[in-house]
Motif scaffolding. Structure first.
Motif, PDB file in Angstrom:
ATOM      1  N   TYR A   1      21.849  67.619  -8.325  1.00  0.00           N
ATOM      2  CA  TYR A   1      21.411  68.743  -8.489  1.00  0.00           C
ATOM      3  C   TYR A   1      20.315  68.863  -7.822  1.00  0.00           C
ATOM      4  CZ  TYR A   1      23.310  73.520  -8.206  1.00  0.00           C
ATOM      5  OH  TYR A   1      23.436  74.995  -7.773  1.00  0.00           O
TER       6      TYR A   1
ATOM      7  N   ALA B   1      16.164  73.489  -6.908  1.00  0.00           N
ATOM      8  CA  ALA B   1      17.330  74.424  -7.125  1.00  0.00           C
ATOM      9  C   ALA B   1      17.513  74.904  -8.136  1.00  0.00           C
ATOM     10  CB  ALA B   1      18.662  74.010  -5.754  1.00  0.00           C
TER      11      ALA B   1
ATOM     12  N   GLN C   1      15.772  77.686  -9.623  1.00  0.00           N
ATOM     13  CA  GLN C   1      16.231  79.322  -8.729  1.00  0.00           C
ATOM     14  C   GLN C   1      17.611  80.095  -8.755  1.00  0.00           C
ATOM     15  OE1 GLN C   1      14.107  79.140  -5.148  1.00  0.00           O
ATOM     16  NE2 GLN C   1      12.823  77.059  -5.339  1.00  0.00           N
TER      17      GLN C   1
ATOM     18  N   LEU D   1      19.931  78.592  -7.041  1.00  0.00           N
ATOM     19  CA  LEU D   1      20.552  78.195  -6.186  1.00  0.00           C
ATOM     20  C   LEU D   1      21.800  77.803  -5.806  1.00  0.00           C
ATOM     21  CD1 LEU D   1      17.697  78.043  -3.814  1.00  0.00           C
ATOM     22  CD2 LEU D   1      18.610  80.314  -4.051  1.00  0.00           C
ATOM     23  N   GLU D   2      22.418  78.137  -5.042  1.00  0.00           N
ATOM     24  CA  GLU D   2      24.265  77.407  -4.491  1.00  0.00           C
ATOM     25  C   GLU D   2      23.951  76.588  -3.500  1.00  0.00           C
ATOM     26  OE1 GLU D   2      27.199  79.912  -6.544  1.00  0.00           O
ATOM     27  OE2 GLU D   2      26.411  78.431  -8.567  1.00  0.00           O
ATOM     28  N   GLY D   3      25.135  76.203  -3.299  1.00  0.00           N
ATOM     29  CA  GLY D   3      25.364  75.910  -2.106  1.00  0.00           C
ATOM     30  C   GLY D   3      25.986  74.928  -1.190  1.00  0.00           C
TER      31      GLY D   3
ATOM     32  N   ALA E   1      23.033  73.384   3.586  1.00  0.00           N
ATOM     33  CA  ALA E   1      22.160  74.054   2.497  1.00  0.00           C
ATOM     34  C   ALA E   1      20.729  74.421   2.034  1.00  0.00           C
ATOM     35  CB  ALA E   1      23.541  73.765   1.445  1.00  0.00           C
ATOM     36  N   GLY E   2      19.868  73.389   2.599  1.00  0.00           N
ATOM     37  CA  GLY E   2      18.680  73.830   2.708  1.00  0.00           C
ATOM     38  C   GLY E   2      18.204  71.563   2.487  1.00  0.00           C
TER      39      GLY E   2
END
Length: 119
Positions: free
Chosen positions: A45, A49, A52, A54-56, A79-80
């Protein structure tokens, strides 16, 4: 207006050319046994992310040879950059059991989703 011409990447070309990956069929092919993961860790992970919250989900298009080695990876759904980079790194280090068709191992290209979620 000035435009750069010639070799603008500022590095010397490799002297050894890598062999081309095996040719894959243009249309989907049914197999008797789907590819499976033999070795490899899930992607880490990304710390930024995680900080922050963030998920994706990243969907990777992975090509393997008849030995189960990854020959090519493309990100089909991003997802970035942080998530994509983690998936690319993990997928390159994964070894698969190649699919079997009519009793023979065959090269394959398949989609693999990688989900990043906070619990």
């Amino acid at each position: 207006m000035a435009v750069a011409t010639g070799n603008t990447i500022l590095k010397v070309a490799d002297s050894v050319v890598a062999p081309a990956p095996p040719i894959l069929p243009a249309a989907p092919v049914f197999v008797d046994q789907a590819p499976k993961i033999l070795a490899g860790d899930p992607p880490e992970y990304p710390a930024s992310a995680l900080d922050q919250g963030l998920e994706g989900t990243v969907v990777a298009l992975i090509a393997i040879d008849t030995n189960g080695n990854v020959t090519d990876i493309k990100i089909e759904k991003s997802a970035g950059l942080d998530f994509d980079g983690a998936v690319l790194k993990a997928a390159r280090q994964t070894r698969f059991q190649p699919p079997v068709r009519n009793g023979r191992k065959v090269p394959a290209r398949f989609r693999r989703p990688y989900e990043f979620g906070l619990e």
